[in-house]
Design an enzyme around this catalytic site. Structure first.
Site, PDB file in Angstrom:
ATOM      1  N   ARG A  57      30.026  52.676  41.209  1.00  0.00           N
ATOM      2  CA  ARG A  57      30.868  51.643  41.826  1.00  0.00           C
ATOM      3  C   ARG A  57      31.836  52.273  42.831  1.00  0.00           C
ATOM      4  NH1 ARG A  57      33.623  47.761  38.193  1.00  0.00           N
ATOM      5  NH2 ARG A  57      33.693  46.666  40.180  1.00  0.00           N
ATOM      6  N   GLN A  89      42.439  41.497  40.639  1.00  0.00           N
ATOM      7  CA  GLN A  89      41.675  41.997  39.483  1.00  0.00           C
ATOM      8  C   GLN A  89      40.658  43.029  39.969  1.00  0.00           C
ATOM      9  OE1 GLN A  89      40.526  38.387  36.790  1.00  0.00           O
ATOM     10  NE2 GLN A  89      40.892  37.579  38.835  1.00  0.00           N
ATOM     11  N   HIS A 107      43.883  45.407  37.085  1.00  0.00           N
ATOM     12  CA  HIS A 107      42.784  45.987  36.303  1.00  0.00           C
ATOM     13  C   HIS A 107      42.495  47.435  36.701  1.00  0.00           C
ATOM     14  CE1 HIS A 107      40.994  41.784  35.108  1.00  0.00           C
ATOM     15  NE2 HIS A 107      42.105  42.073  34.467  1.00  0.00           N
ATOM     16  N   CYS A 115      44.585  60.558  32.750  1.00  0.00           N
ATOM     17  CA  CYS A 115      44.399  61.428  31.579  1.00  0.00           C
ATOM     18  C   CYS A 115      44.772  60.639  30.331  1.00  0.00           C
ATOM     19  CB  CYS A 115      45.256  62.682  31.691  1.00  0.00           C
ATOM     20  SG  CYS A 115      45.133  63.703  30.209  1.00  0.00           S
TER      21      CYS A 115
HETATM   22  P1  OAD Z   1      33.443  36.977  38.458  1.00  0.00           P
HETATM   23  O1  OAD Z   1      32.153  37.656  38.795  1.00  0.00           O
HETATM   24  O2  OAD Z   1      33.637  36.503  37.080  1.00  0.00           O
HETATM   25  O3  OAD Z   1      33.670  35.727  39.432  1.00  0.00           O
HETATM   26  C1  OAD Z   1      33.487  35.822  40.810  1.00  0.00           C
HETATM   27  C2  OAD Z   1      33.804  34.469  41.430  1.00  0.00           C
HETATM   28  O4  OAD Z   1      33.698  34.610  42.838  1.00  0.00           O
HETATM   29  C3  OAD Z   1      32.842  33.344  41.026  1.00  0.00           C
HETATM   30  O5  OAD Z   1      33.610  32.187  40.684  1.00  0.00           O
HETATM   31  C4  OAD Z   1      32.011  33.093  42.282  1.00  0.00           C
HETATM   32  O6  OAD Z   1      31.647  31.738  42.443  1.00  0.00           O
HETATM   33  C5  OAD Z   1      32.976  33.516  43.375  1.00  0.00           C
HETATM   34  N1  OAD Z   1      32.334  33.993  44.608  1.00  0.00           N
HETATM   35  C6  OAD Z   1      31.165  34.680  44.752  1.00  0.00           C
HETATM   36  N2  OAD Z   1      30.942  34.970  46.042  1.00  0.00           N
HETATM   37  C7  OAD Z   1      31.982  34.464  46.748  1.00  0.00           C
HETATM   38  C8  OAD Z   1      32.309  34.421  48.142  1.00  0.00           C
HETATM   39  N3  OAD Z   1      31.559  34.978  49.074  1.00  0.00           N
HETATM   40  N4  OAD Z   1      33.460  33.783  48.491  1.00  0.00           N
HETATM   41  C9  OAD Z   1      34.266  33.204  47.542  1.00  0.00           C
HETATM   42  N5  OAD Z   1      33.986  33.213  46.238  1.00  0.00           N
HETATM   43  C10 OAD Z   1      32.865  33.832  45.838  1.00  0.00           C
HETATM   44  O7  OAD Z   1      34.612  38.005  38.904  1.00  0.00           O
HETATM   45  P2  OAD Z   1      36.153  37.988  38.498  1.00  0.00           P
HETATM   46  O8  OAD Z   1      36.632  36.604  38.268  1.00  0.00           O
HETATM   47  O9  OAD Z   1      36.861  38.834  39.469  1.00  0.00           O
HETATM   48  O10 OAD Z   1      37.396  42.908  34.607  1.00  0.00           O
HETATM   49  O11 OAD Z   1      36.102  38.742  37.108  1.00  0.00           O
HETATM   50  C11 OAD Z   1      37.312  38.988  36.443  1.00  0.00           C
HETATM   51  C12 OAD Z   1      37.214  40.260  35.656  1.00  0.00           C
HETATM   52  O12 OAD Z   1      36.052  40.243  34.827  1.00  0.00           O
HETATM   53  C13 OAD Z   1      37.023  41.506  36.501  1.00  0.00           C
HETATM   54  O13 OAD Z   1      38.230  42.026  37.014  1.00  0.00           O
HETATM   55  C14 OAD Z   1      36.398  42.469  35.539  1.00  0.00           C
HETATM   56  C15 OAD Z   1      35.395  41.525  34.898  1.00  0.00           C
HETATM   57  O14 OAD Z   1      34.980  41.830  33.629  1.00  0.00           O
HETATM   58  C16 OAD Z   1      37.252  44.078  33.961  1.00  0.00           C
HETATM   59  O15 OAD Z   1      36.300  44.811  34.124  1.00  0.00           O
HETATM   60  C17 OAD Z   1      38.380  44.369  33.026  1.00  0.00           C
END
Ligand code: OAD
Length: 231
Positions: A57, A89, A107, A115
């Site tokens: 990543r 996030q 996050h 560490c």
């Molecule tokens: P998600 O993958 O859960 O959600 C991504 C969101 O972005 C979805 O609602 C999609 O519809 C939207 N999306 C996708 N492409 C897009 C675009 N081009 N324009 C606008 N919106 C778009 O990701 P997060 O909500 O960020 O945490 O996930 C939250 C946390 O879950 C992350 O920080 C990570 C993960 O597990 C950890 O790893 C602790």
């Protein structure tokens, strides 16, 4: 009262920069088990696997460039008559690369190493491995500076403080599945703050937002920023 916009961002804002989201079809959590790569227990079981996941990543993020949504938010911070805080996030550095300065990575960050023994941080090399020693205490306990499931997100006091002062709360590109971030909209509402969601589709807590703009972040975010700056 000073104007203050707090913007929560998630993986969707970086999707058009080529970085995968987590829960969309074919997303990261369809390819990897959260328990294996995003928990302290997974890291204890197999640090090599976890480092490998974040090394991949980190390499991908290092090649990514900000898109029009990141650029628009930097423009908002520079031009808005008041404070703009991005609570992200995301573990990539695309907000900063676009020029945003007031960014809180709740996050963690891919470009930081931590560490687990002495809790000091340093810039992460592109490739981290279990045999890496901490440059400060020399313990072989180095880990990605990422908040895993079961750990406390960073900056919660600052975020609570910001939500209490916020005059507009926006959520961009997040599915609203992960707490505490998913609860910020309810907190903002409770404090009487207007709320807006900008996302490809309505999120989990979508009905809590006063307003919603659906579409790709690279389109809806610049349009929203233009409106705010010309108001
Ligand atoms: P998600 O993958 O859960 O959600 C991504 C969101 O972005 C979805 O609602 C999609 O519809 C939207 N999306 C996708 N492409 C897009 C675009 N081009 N324009 C606008 N919106 C778009 O990701 P997060 O909500 O960020 O945490 O996930 C939250 C946390 O879950 C992350 O920080 C990570 C993960 O597990 C950890 O790893 C602790």
């Amino acid at each position: 009262m000073t104007n203050m916009i707090t913007i929560l961002t998630g993986a969707g804002i970086s999707a058009e920069s080529g970085l995968g989201t987590f829960r969309d079809e074919g997303g990261l959590w369809a390819q990897h088990r959260i328990e294996d790569v995003a928990t302290p227990e997974g890291f204890m079981r197999d640090p090599e696997l976890v480092h490998g996941f974040y090394n991949a990543r980190r390499a991908q993020a290092a090649d990514a460039v900000p898109n029009a949504a990141h650029v628009a938010l930097a423009k908002l911070e520079a031009g808005f008559d008041g404070e703009v805080l991005i609570v992200t996030q995301n573990v990539d550095g695309l907000h900063e690369a676009a020029g945003s300065q007031n960014v809180l990575h709740m996050h963690g960050q891919l470009d930081s190493a931590l560490c687990a023994a002495c809790e000091r941080r340093w810039p992460a090399p592109l490739v981290m491995q279990p045999s890496d020693a901490c440059p400060h205490c020399e313990a072989k306990a180095t880990r990605p500076d990422i908040v895993w499931f079961g750990e406390m997100p960073y900056g919660m006091h600052s975020i609570e403080d910001a939500l209490a002062r916020t005059t507009l709360f926006a959520s961009i590109g997040t599915s609203g599945n992960v707490y505490p971030a998913a609860g910020f909209v309810a907190q903002a509402r409770q404090l009487g703050c207007p709320t807006i969601e900008l996302n490809m589709e309505a999120s989990q807590g979508g009905s809590l937002f006063d307003t919603r703009r659906l579409g790709p972040a690279s389109e809806v975010v610049p349009a929203w920023v233009e409106e705010l700056l010309s108001a």
